[in-house]
Design a protein around this motif. Structure first.
Motif, PDB file in Angstrom:
ATOM      1  N   GLU A 109      16.676  54.325 -51.928  1.00 38.06           N
ATOM      2  CA  GLU A 109      16.463  53.242 -52.941  1.00 38.06           C
ATOM      3  C   GLU A 109      15.690  53.846 -54.137  1.00 38.06           C
ATOM      4  O   GLU A 109      16.079  53.679 -55.431  1.00 38.06           O
ATOM      5  CB  GLU A 109      15.798  52.108 -52.499  1.00 38.06           C
ATOM      6  CG  GLU A 109      16.907  51.428 -51.532  1.00 38.06           C
ATOM      7  CD  GLU A 109      16.274  50.030 -50.838  1.00 38.06           C
ATOM      8  OE1 GLU A 109      14.948  49.766 -51.458  1.00 38.06           O
ATOM      9  OE2 GLU A 109      17.126  49.257 -50.574  1.00 38.06           O
ATOM     10  N   LYS A 110      14.750  55.119 -53.803  1.00 41.17           N
ATOM     11  CA  LYS A 110      13.992  55.909 -54.785  1.00 41.17           C
ATOM     12  C   LYS A 110      15.020  56.712 -55.593  1.00 41.17           C
ATOM     13  O   LYS A 110      14.873  56.745 -56.880  1.00 41.17           O
ATOM     14  CB  LYS A 110      12.654  56.385 -54.246  1.00 41.17           C
ATOM     15  CG  LYS A 110      11.590  55.450 -53.857  1.00 41.17           C
ATOM     16  CD  LYS A 110      10.478  56.107 -53.448  1.00 41.17           C
ATOM     17  CE  LYS A 110       9.474  54.993 -52.928  1.00 41.17           C
ATOM     18  NZ  LYS A 110       8.518  55.909 -52.156  1.00 41.17           N
ATOM     19  N   LEU A 111      15.676  57.463 -54.790  1.00 43.19           N
ATOM     20  CA  LEU A 111      16.848  58.288 -55.437  1.00 43.19           C
ATOM     21  C   LEU A 111      17.731  57.478 -56.457  1.00 43.19           C
ATOM     22  O   LEU A 111      17.935  57.846 -57.457  1.00 43.19           O
ATOM     23  CB  LEU A 111      17.576  59.079 -54.197  1.00 43.19           C
ATOM     24  CG  LEU A 111      16.828  59.927 -53.379  1.00 43.19           C
ATOM     25  CD1 LEU A 111      17.797  60.389 -52.206  1.00 43.19           C
ATOM     26  CD2 LEU A 111      16.478  61.300 -54.299  1.00 43.19           C
ATOM     27  N   ALA A 133       9.303  66.366 -51.232  1.00 42.72           N
ATOM     28  CA  ALA A 133       9.767  66.784 -52.373  1.00 42.72           C
ATOM     29  C   ALA A 133      10.434  65.802 -53.203  1.00 42.72           C
ATOM     30  O   ALA A 133      11.055  66.053 -54.403  1.00 42.72           O
ATOM     31  CB  ALA A 133      10.311  68.089 -52.338  1.00 42.72           C
ATOM     32  N   LEU A 134      10.480  64.558 -52.611  1.00 43.65           N
ATOM     33  CA  LEU A 134      11.400  63.458 -53.500  1.00 43.65           C
ATOM     34  C   LEU A 134      11.275  63.173 -54.800  1.00 43.65           C
ATOM     35  O   LEU A 134      12.387  63.216 -55.220  1.00 43.65           O
ATOM     36  CB  LEU A 134      11.306  62.199 -52.252  1.00 43.65           C
ATOM     37  CG  LEU A 134      12.374  61.090 -52.765  1.00 43.65           C
ATOM     38  CD1 LEU A 134      13.682  61.191 -51.789  1.00 43.65           C
ATOM     39  CD2 LEU A 134      11.632  59.825 -52.231  1.00 43.65           C
ATOM     40  N   HIS A 135      10.207  63.024 -55.158  1.00 43.03           N
ATOM     41  CA  HIS A 135       9.697  63.008 -56.574  1.00 43.03           C
ATOM     42  C   HIS A 135      10.312  64.058 -57.483  1.00 43.03           C
ATOM     43  O   HIS A 135      10.092  64.014 -58.488  1.00 43.03           O
ATOM     44  CB  HIS A 135       8.178  62.788 -56.648  1.00 43.03           C
ATOM     45  CG  HIS A 135       7.491  63.759 -56.181  1.00 43.03           C
ATOM     46  ND1 HIS A 135       7.248  64.189 -55.034  1.00 43.03           N
ATOM     47  CD2 HIS A 135       6.674  64.636 -56.869  1.00 43.03           C
ATOM     48  CE1 HIS A 135       6.491  65.169 -54.809  1.00 43.03           C
ATOM     49  NE2 HIS A 135       6.011  65.455 -55.975  1.00 43.03           N
ATOM     50  N   ARG A 136      10.581  65.304 -56.827  1.00 42.20           N
ATOM     51  CA  ARG A 136      11.025  66.311 -57.789  1.00 42.20           C
ATOM     52  C   ARG A 136      12.456  66.294 -57.750  1.00 42.20           C
ATOM     53  O   ARG A 136      12.945  67.193 -58.478  1.00 42.20           O
ATOM     54  CB  ARG A 136      10.645  67.798 -56.993  1.00 42.20           C
ATOM     55  CG  ARG A 136       9.342  67.705 -56.525  1.00 42.20           C
ATOM     56  CD  ARG A 136       8.809  69.012 -57.284  1.00 42.20           C
ATOM     57  NE  ARG A 136       7.322  69.071 -57.322  1.00 42.20           N
ATOM     58  CZ  ARG A 136       6.895  70.181 -57.538  1.00 42.20           C
ATOM     59  NH1 ARG A 136       7.405  71.261 -57.766  1.00 42.20           N
ATOM     60  NH2 ARG A 136       5.430  70.130 -57.566  1.00 42.20           N
ATOM     61  N   MET A 192       8.626  61.708 -64.485  1.00 41.96           N
ATOM     62  CA  MET A 192       9.082  60.627 -65.751  1.00 41.96           C
ATOM     63  C   MET A 192       9.485  61.635 -66.761  1.00 41.96           C
ATOM     64  O   MET A 192      10.665  61.493 -67.261  1.00 41.96           O
ATOM     65  CB  MET A 192       7.966  59.995 -66.045  1.00 41.96           C
ATOM     66  CG  MET A 192       7.690  58.873 -65.379  1.00 41.96           C
ATOM     67  SD  MET A 192       8.879  57.444 -65.758  1.00 41.96           S
ATOM     68  CE  MET A 192       8.478  56.161 -64.438  1.00 41.96           C
ATOM     69  N   GLU A 193       8.786  62.858 -66.872  1.00 39.97           N
ATOM     70  CA  GLU A 193       9.275  63.739 -67.886  1.00 39.97           C
ATOM     71  C   GLU A 193      10.707  64.246 -67.757  1.00 39.97           C
ATOM     72  O   GLU A 193      11.356  64.185 -68.596  1.00 39.97           O
ATOM     73  CB  GLU A 193       8.242  65.018 -67.895  1.00 39.97           C
ATOM     74  CG  GLU A 193       8.576  66.162 -68.938  1.00 39.97           C
ATOM     75  CD  GLU A 193       7.715  67.448 -68.439  1.00 39.97           C
ATOM     76  OE1 GLU A 193       6.946  67.248 -67.596  1.00 39.97           O
ATOM     77  OE2 GLU A 193       8.155  68.385 -69.059  1.00 39.97           O
ATOM     78  N   TYR A 194      10.979  64.796 -66.461  1.00 36.16           N
ATOM     79  CA  TYR A 194      12.288  65.200 -66.241  1.00 36.16           C
ATOM     80  C   TYR A 194      13.402  64.277 -65.999  1.00 36.16           C
ATOM     81  O   TYR A 194      14.564  64.410 -66.296  1.00 36.16           O
ATOM     82  CB  TYR A 194      12.351  66.065 -65.055  1.00 36.16           C
ATOM     83  CG  TYR A 194      11.529  67.513 -65.048  1.00 36.16           C
ATOM     84  CD1 TYR A 194      12.282  68.510 -65.608  1.00 36.16           C
ATOM     85  CD2 TYR A 194      10.502  67.620 -64.802  1.00 36.16           C
ATOM     86  CE1 TYR A 194      11.818  69.570 -65.920  1.00 36.16           C
ATOM     87  CE2 TYR A 194       9.665  68.841 -64.904  1.00 36.16           C
ATOM     88  CZ  TYR A 194      10.458  69.871 -65.394  1.00 36.16           C
ATOM     89  OH  TYR A 194       9.793  71.192 -65.714  1.00 36.16           O
ATOM     90  N   MET A 195      13.005  62.935 -65.860  1.00 33.48           N
ATOM     91  CA  MET A 195      14.013  61.917 -66.117  1.00 33.48           C
ATOM     92  C   MET A 195      14.522  61.758 -67.308  1.00 33.48           C
ATOM     93  O   MET A 195      15.846  61.613 -67.664  1.00 33.48           O
ATOM     94  CB  MET A 195      13.536  60.586 -65.381  1.00 33.48           C
ATOM     95  CG  MET A 195      13.401  60.579 -63.856  1.00 33.48           C
ATOM     96  SD  MET A 195      13.278  59.028 -63.050  1.00 33.48           S
ATOM     97  CE  MET A 195      11.374  58.979 -63.115  1.00 33.48           C
ATOM     98  N   ILE A 200       7.771  55.609 -58.811  1.00 36.69           N
ATOM     99  CA  ILE A 200       8.948  56.023 -59.182  1.00 36.69           C
ATOM    100  C   ILE A 200       9.909  54.877 -58.902  1.00 36.69           C
ATOM    101  O   ILE A 200       9.524  53.846 -58.121  1.00 36.69           O
ATOM    102  CB  ILE A 200       9.455  56.818 -57.672  1.00 36.69           C
ATOM    103  CG1 ILE A 200       8.521  58.296 -57.652  1.00 36.69           C
ATOM    104  CG2 ILE A 200      10.766  57.264 -57.650  1.00 36.69           C
ATOM    105  CD1 ILE A 200       8.858  59.119 -56.283  1.00 36.69           C
ATOM    106  N   PRO A 201      10.917  54.872 -60.089  1.00 39.50           N
ATOM    107  CA  PRO A 201      11.804  53.483 -60.078  1.00 39.50           C
ATOM    108  C   PRO A 201      12.479  53.169 -58.521  1.00 39.50           C
ATOM    109  O   PRO A 201      12.762  54.490 -58.114  1.00 39.50           O
ATOM    110  CB  PRO A 201      12.546  54.002 -61.104  1.00 39.50           C
ATOM    111  CG  PRO A 201      12.605  55.335 -61.416  1.00 39.50           C
ATOM    112  CD  PRO A 201      11.239  56.017 -60.933  1.00 39.50           C
ATOM    113  N   ILE A 202      12.554  52.225 -58.308  1.00 36.67           N
ATOM    114  CA  ILE A 202      13.179  51.654 -57.174  1.00 36.67           C
ATOM    115  C   ILE A 202      14.752  50.919 -57.397  1.00 36.67           C
ATOM    116  O   ILE A 202      14.454  49.789 -58.095  1.00 36.67           O
ATOM    117  CB  ILE A 202      12.336  51.035 -56.177  1.00 36.67           C
ATOM    118  CG1 ILE A 202      11.023  51.955 -55.626  1.00 36.67           C
ATOM    119  CG2 ILE A 202      13.195  50.774 -54.779  1.00 36.67           C
ATOM    120  CD1 ILE A 202      10.124  51.087 -54.871  1.00 36.67           C
ATOM    121  N   LYS A 203      15.872  51.420 -57.029  1.00 31.18           N
ATOM    122  CA  LYS A 203      17.020  50.394 -57.112  1.00 31.18           C
ATOM    123  C   LYS A 203      17.181  49.823 -55.886  1.00 31.18           C
ATOM    124  O   LYS A 203      17.561  50.678 -54.800  1.00 31.18           O
ATOM    125  CB  LYS A 203      18.190  51.186 -57.524  1.00 31.18           C
ATOM    126  CG  LYS A 203      19.306  50.281 -57.901  1.00 31.18           C
ATOM    127  CD  LYS A 203      20.322  50.977 -58.507  1.00 31.18           C
ATOM    128  CE  LYS A 203      21.792  50.340 -58.186  1.00 31.18           C
ATOM    129  NZ  LYS A 203      21.602  49.081 -58.690  1.00 31.18           N
TER     130      LYS A 203
END
Ligand code: SAM
Ligand code: SF4
Length: 453
Positions: A33-35, A121-124, A1-4, A153-156
């Motif tokens: 979809e998470k990316l 490491a997807l969340h990174r 979240m911080e880095y987003m 993690i937000p999902i589109k």
């Protein structure tokens, strides 16, 4: 979240575009979809062409050699875009780059790739993007299978009525041909309350078709501190108010339980479709594949499914030309296809994967023999599939409409709960809705019919 938030600040008021390209299975689609969700939260507009993108992410697959070659050649094609726009950021992620030798390939042969990260490491992604943008250094990140699961993690989502929901990540099975346990790490089950909240939200938002994903859903909960197995989870998820259908994949035959089949039979909201990868019909090949079941056990599961749900669609995965597969072994596979009568098969020619035991086995089968067996497998299965589909003629089936057919804009297409494709005389407003279709023609791979008004 911080880095987003940090990347969003960096991108402040610039209209930046991100292109995310996906190779491989449903799990990769779900990861992408998470990316996309993260990219959008960082201020990027998601576009469907790479040409004028500011950020390109290639989510790769490693299951077969062909998948890797396709991903590498695509990354190669993006070089000219980088030449035209030096500020373009290119990232490569997913299963392929979770392997050291492929990381090295990217490092040395594709110097214009900005950063790479493996599946765990997807969340990174936001952190790596931020560091690349600010430190201007190439980054390689392949976290060793952490025990943690990144929630929130937000999902589109790419589709407004069909959704993927991962229930667990990783695999502990180490089938001797398969790269997945090496690139996706050990099994990690999400907490049932998090999965229930995600599915409930989808149902409340009108999603009709929800597929629960895991490399072997039957292992769900075995690694965790909560007391809920996959059958319990499915039971909970099928109990929300609403008109929706649950699917799941994949179920490993070594531990497909009667309890799971009973839960499926109990709920109308669970699709009567069982995808049960058999891989081979030879007990000797199954032993060398380290599948930990034999054909008798496999057939026992099929019998129980048919006893409880006679109408259930059964589909499978088969690998042809596994090392040491004899003509007799292969004929046993053909015989099992006939005995079970699969509605549909996903068939693959064995592809050696570096680092897996099967790649080191003696007696690798020559390509011509693999190809010839593959053709015979398809021929046998086509006849079986046609035989399974012919009795559908004259029946009315419920189909979830996917809109205009991709091959013929004058017809519409949709899927039955068993995932069979149906072509019919639909209309625009049908997309995303259930429609009843009277079947008037059947082929091995498709059904055709008319809408019942
Ligand atoms: N976890 C699932 C299971 O156990 O059935 C399947 C995961 S894998 C993404 C999908 C299918 O790819 C497998 O069922 C298998 O048939 C096929 N596959 C995996 N490794 C392969 C290889 N090295 N060569 C050919 N096919 C392979
Ligand atoms: Fe691969 Fe076997 Fe795990 Fe499926 S169960 S992902 S085939 S190792």
């Amino acid at each position: 979240m911080e880095y987003m938030l940090k990347v969003k600040e960096l991108n402040n008021s610039m209209f930046l575009k991100a292109y995310i390209l996906t190779f491989g299975c449903q799990q990769n689609e779900a990861d992408s979809e998470k990316l996309s969700g993260m990219a959008e939260a960082m201020g990027y507009e998601i576009v469907d062409k790479p040409d004028d993108a500011d950020l390109i992410v290639v989510n790769t697959c490693a299951i077969r050699e062909h998948a890797e070659q396709k991903a590498l050649s695509t990354v190669g094609q993006f070089k000219h875009l980088k030449n035209k726009k030096p500020g373009l950021v290119i990232a490569v992620c997913g299963c392929m780059v979770a392997q050291e030798h492929r990381q090295n390939d990217i490092k040395f042969r594709y110097p214009y790739v900005n950063f790479i990260f493996g599946t765990t490491a997807l969340h990174r992604f936001p952190e790596l993007l931020y560091k690349n943008l600010t430190e201007k250094k190439r980054l390689y990140h392949n976290e060793e299978a952490a025990r943690t699961i990144a929630e929130g993690i937000p999902i589109k989502r790419n589709n407004g009525y069909k959704a993927w929901v991962s229930v667990m990540y990783g695999c502990n099975n180490f089938c001797s041909y398969c790269i997945v346990p090496y690139v996706r790490g050990r099994e990690r089950s999400r907490r049932p309350e998090d999965i229930c909240a995600e599915v409930k939200e989808l149902v409340d938002n009108g999603y009709k078709d929800i597929t629960l994903l895991g490399q072997n859903v039957n292992s769900y909960g075995k690694d965790a501190d909560f007391d809920c197995d996959f059958a319990d989870l499915l039971d909970k998820l099928a109990s929300f108010e609403g008109d929706y259908t649950l699917h799941f994949m994949t179920s490993h035959p070594k531990d497909a339980s009667r309890k799971l089949i009973d839960v499926m039979a109990k709920h109308e909201r669970i699709a009567k479709h069982f995808h049960l990868p058999m891989q081979s019909g030879s007990d000797e090949v199954l032993r060398r594949m380290n599948r930990r079941y034999d054909t008798e056990k496999y057939y026992g599961i099929v019998e129980y499914i048919r006893e409880k749900m006679p109408e259930c669609v059964i589909t499978s995965d088969i690998i042809v030309g596994f090392p040491g597969e004899t003509e007799e072994d292969f004929e046993e596979t053909l015989n099992m296809l006939k005995k079970v009568g699969f509605d549909m098969l996903y068939s693959f020619i064995y592809s050696p994967r570096k680092g897996t035991p099967a790649a080191e086995m003696e007696d690798q089968i020559p390509r011509e023999i693999q190809n010839a067996r593959f053709d015979r497998l398809l021929e046998t299965q086509n006849a079986i599939a046609l035989e399974k589909n012919l009795p559908m003629v004259g029946k009315t089936v419920r189909v979830l409409c996917d809109g205009e057919s991709k091959t013929n804009s004058e017809t519409y297409s949709g899927r039955t709960e068993g995932n069979k494709i149906v072509f019919f005389d639909g209309e625009c407003s049908d997309k995303g809705k259930y429609v009843n279709i009277k079947i008037d023609r059947a082929e091995a791979f498709a059904l055709y019919g008319k809408k019942i008004k």
